[in-house]
Design a protein around this motif. Structure first.
Motif, PDB file in Angstrom:
ATOM      1  N   ALA A  56       0.822  -1.205   0.000  1.00  0.00           N
ATOM      2  CA  ALA A  56       0.000   0.000   0.000  1.00  0.00           C
ATOM      3  C   ALA A  56       0.858   1.257   0.000  1.00  0.00           C
ATOM      4  N   VAL A  57       1.912   1.263   0.798  1.00  0.00           N
ATOM      5  CA  VAL A  57       2.812   2.415   0.827  1.00  0.00           C
ATOM      6  C   VAL A  57       3.526   2.570  -0.505  1.00  0.00           C
ATOM      7  N   GLY A  58       4.031   1.447  -1.041  1.00  0.00           N
ATOM      8  CA  GLY A  58       4.707   1.509  -2.333  1.00  0.00           C
ATOM      9  C   GLY A  58       3.800   2.011  -3.436  1.00  0.00           C
ATOM     10  N   MET A  59       2.536   1.591  -3.418  1.00  0.00           N
ATOM     11  CA  MET A  59       1.581   2.065  -4.422  1.00  0.00           C
ATOM     12  C   MET A  59       1.263   3.540  -4.238  1.00  0.00           C
ATOM     13  N   THR A  60       1.135   3.983  -2.996  1.00  0.00           N
ATOM     14  CA  THR A  60       0.854   5.400  -2.745  1.00  0.00           C
ATOM     15  C   THR A  60       1.964   6.282  -3.305  1.00  0.00           C
ATOM     16  N   LEU A  61       3.202   5.884  -3.059  1.00  0.00           N
ATOM     17  CA  LEU A  61       4.336   6.666  -3.556  1.00  0.00           C
ATOM     18  C   LEU A  61       4.446   6.564  -5.076  1.00  0.00           C
ATOM     19  N   ALA A  62       4.182   5.377  -5.630  1.00  0.00           N
ATOM     20  CA  ALA A  62       4.212   5.229  -7.087  1.00  0.00           C
ATOM     21  C   ALA A  62       3.124   6.068  -7.739  1.00  0.00           C
ATOM     22  N   ALA A  63       1.956   6.150  -7.091  1.00  0.00           N
ATOM     23  CA  ALA A  63       0.867   6.964  -7.637  1.00  0.00           C
ATOM     24  C   ALA A  63       1.289   8.422  -7.774  1.00  0.00           C
ATOM     25  N   CYS A  64       2.181   8.880  -6.902  1.00  0.00           N
ATOM     26  CA  CYS A  64       2.667  10.260  -7.007  1.00  0.00           C
ATOM     27  C   CYS A  64       3.418  10.491  -8.318  1.00  0.00           C
ATOM     28  N   ALA A  65       3.944   9.388  -8.898  1.00  0.00           N
ATOM     29  CA  ALA A  65       4.664   9.490 -10.165  1.00  0.00           C
ATOM     30  C   ALA A  65       3.779   9.251 -11.376  1.00  0.00           C
ATOM     31  N   VAL A  66       2.741   8.404 -11.230  1.00  0.00           N
ATOM     32  CA  VAL A  66       1.944   8.009 -12.400  1.00  0.00           C
ATOM     33  C   VAL A  66       0.497   8.493 -12.341  1.00  0.00           C
ATOM     34  N   GLU A  67       0.087   9.101 -11.234  1.00  0.00           N
ATOM     35  CA  GLU A  67      -1.240   9.709 -11.119  1.00  0.00           C
ATOM     36  C   GLU A  67      -1.104  11.147 -10.603  1.00  0.00           C
ATOM     37  N   PRO A  68      -0.249  11.955 -11.235  1.00  0.00           N
ATOM     38  CA  PRO A  68       0.065  13.289 -10.694  1.00  0.00           C
ATOM     39  C   PRO A  68      -1.097  14.269 -10.768  1.00  0.00           C
TER      40      PRO A  68
END
Length: 477
Positions: A56-68
């Motif tokens: 969940a944490v990894g997805m949240t941080l990844a979303a900052c890159a791919v769901e800006p």
């Protein structure tokens, strides 16, 4: 079309319900998110032996890159975690009001949400102290297993390579054009004086380097470390109100969420501005036509939307974790690849006014539903004021409709605005008739739409992202 199971509105696209799982692991190992890239980041961490919280944490941080468009490192989040013994904890990593909450620099804009033009305040003065990184750091330290740098690594990779715009990304980008084309946003989202379109690559400058620093120095670097000093200087430059003292005072808050009952199940979710637990309790206590019960359970809400994403994960040991994160609309100012949140400009969140150094309210409500035999499913939703109605509908499907996650997310949504009830096109005619008989004016939409929110589900009921937001679910048993 048949009426389906007890308490369920029929749907022409509904899939048959699966047999109810017999253990908490029956949902398998999986993730759900609004972006395939976000989901892939979470699945990679689970495959590496990570926990649901790691994913969940990894997805949240990844979303900052791919769901800006909807989330950044300078946003806020709410999370919920279920341990192997069923212990449920909520984590509040949302946004704080600065010590000096007024003044600064702001501007006014208007966003067209499918024909409804909504005014917003943007600019530096709408930036609230961001709790997302603090929330991620807390979730990882409390419930994670992999090294922090490994959890951040997928986000670093996505930030470095960039992502390809989907058709839904393009639609959202064009809707948010007034703010997404300001400052760095013009460099990121435009090419040759036009907005980027589906199929084109988007890469945010400086974000990978910022994520690497967070991976190396830990989450606290944004609040009391080297990065915090840079952020404070930038905030002053753009007319924001957040100071070094505000950042140092920002921490994640953990608590036990309240529990309400629905059909013999337990529903655990935060309160705050979210009315979800009250709506669930009202649904449980009511009778009559089910469509009317769903509408009557909802208190009237405004149609305003915020930029939000939701994700969920479950691991091989039976833990589950859901996170909902939001940028708001964004201020139009970018710090090292992250747009500043605009929560101080979100009028709907300013209940009681701007009180210094307080945590702001939010409609976000990551939730756990637990069956009478102890099987848990976590879910969360994006969609501003539609978050509670999207969750209520999905919970209704899982609990009263005895549906799996895919069928429950597919159910036609019902969202009340005053005495008008917005419904999706696959709502049955008899259900619309029940709403009219209850005194509501029904507005049936011509297509499924992101207006009705985006739900992500993982756990015993299965794994599913919401197609209304381009969501996906990935799982293996």
């Amino acid at each position: 079309m048949g009426a389906g199971g007890q308490g369920r509105l029929a749907s022409p696209t509904m899939t048959p319900p699966l047999a109810r799982p017999t253990t908490s692991l029956s949902g398998g190992v999986g993730v759900a998110a609004h972006s395939p890239a976000t989901a892939a980041a979470g699945m990679a961490l689970l495959d590496a032996g990570g926990t649901a919280a790691d994913a969940a944490v990894g997805m949240t941080l990844a979303a900052c890159a791919v769901e800006p468009f909807v989330v950044s490192l300078l946003s806020g989040l709410h999370g919920i975690h279920v341990d192997v013994d069923g212990t449920t904890r909520a984590v509040d990593g949302f946004v704080d009001v600065p010590a000096v909450p007024t003044g600064g620099r702001r501007a006014e804009t208007t966003i067209d949400f499918g024909g409804a033009r909504v005014p917003y305040s943007i600019g530096g003065a709408t930036f609230g102290t961001p709790g997302l990184v603090a929330g991620c750091w807390h979730l990882h330290r409390r419930f994670g297993r992999l090294p922090w740098a490994e959890v951040v690594a997928p986000a670093v990779e996505w930030a470095g390579t960039g992502f390809v715009l989907s058709d839904r990304d393009e639609s959202l980008l064009h809707m948010l054009e007034p703010v997404m084309t300001l400052g760095v946003g013009r460099e990121v989202f435009c090419v040759d004086d036009r907005m980027r379109v589906e199929g084109e690559l988007v890469r945010i400058p400086d974000l990978a380097d910022a994520l690497r620093q967070i991976a190396e120095e830990g989450g606290p670097t944004l609040y009391e470390g080297a990065m915090s000093r840079e952020l404070v200087a930038f905030a002053e430059e753009v007319g924001a109100l957040v100071t070094a003292e505000d950042l140092a005072a920002c921490t994640a808050v953990e608590h036990t969420p309240p529990t309400v009952r629905l059909g013999g199940w337990q529903v655990r979710s935060r309160r705050g501005l979210s009315p979800l637990t009250d709506w669930v309790a009202s649904l449980d206590a009511s009778d009559g036509p089910h469509a009317a019960r769903l509408a009557l359970a909802q208190s009237p809400t405004p149609p305003k939307a915020l930029g939000t994403t939701s994700l969920a994960a479950t691991d091989a040991d039976g833990r589950a974790c859901a996170v909902t994160a939001s940028l708001g609309l964004g201020t139009g100012d970018w710090f090292r690849g992250s747009q500043l949140n605009s929560m101080l400009g979100e009028v709907d969140l300013l209940v009681g006014g701007l009180r210094p150094r307080t945590r702001m309210g939010s409609m976000m409500a990551p939730t756990v539903v637990v069956s009478p035999t102890g099987q848990a499913t976590v879910l969360g939703a994006a969609g501003g004021s539609r978050i509670p109605s999207a969750l209520l509908r999905t919970i209704d499907g899982i609990v009263l409709g005895e549906l799996d996650a895919t069928a429950a997310v597919d159910l036609p949504r019902i969202h009340r605005v005053g005495e008008v009830v917005h419904v999706e096109p696959h709502l049955e005619d008899r259900d619309e008739a029940a709403l009219v008989a209850a005194g509501f004016t029904v507005q049936r939409w011509t297509s499924r739409h992101h207006f009705f929110g985006g739900v992500s589900v993982a756990g015993a009921a299965g794994t599913q992202g919401d197609p209304r937001r381009g969501g996906v679910g990935l799982a293996h048993r």
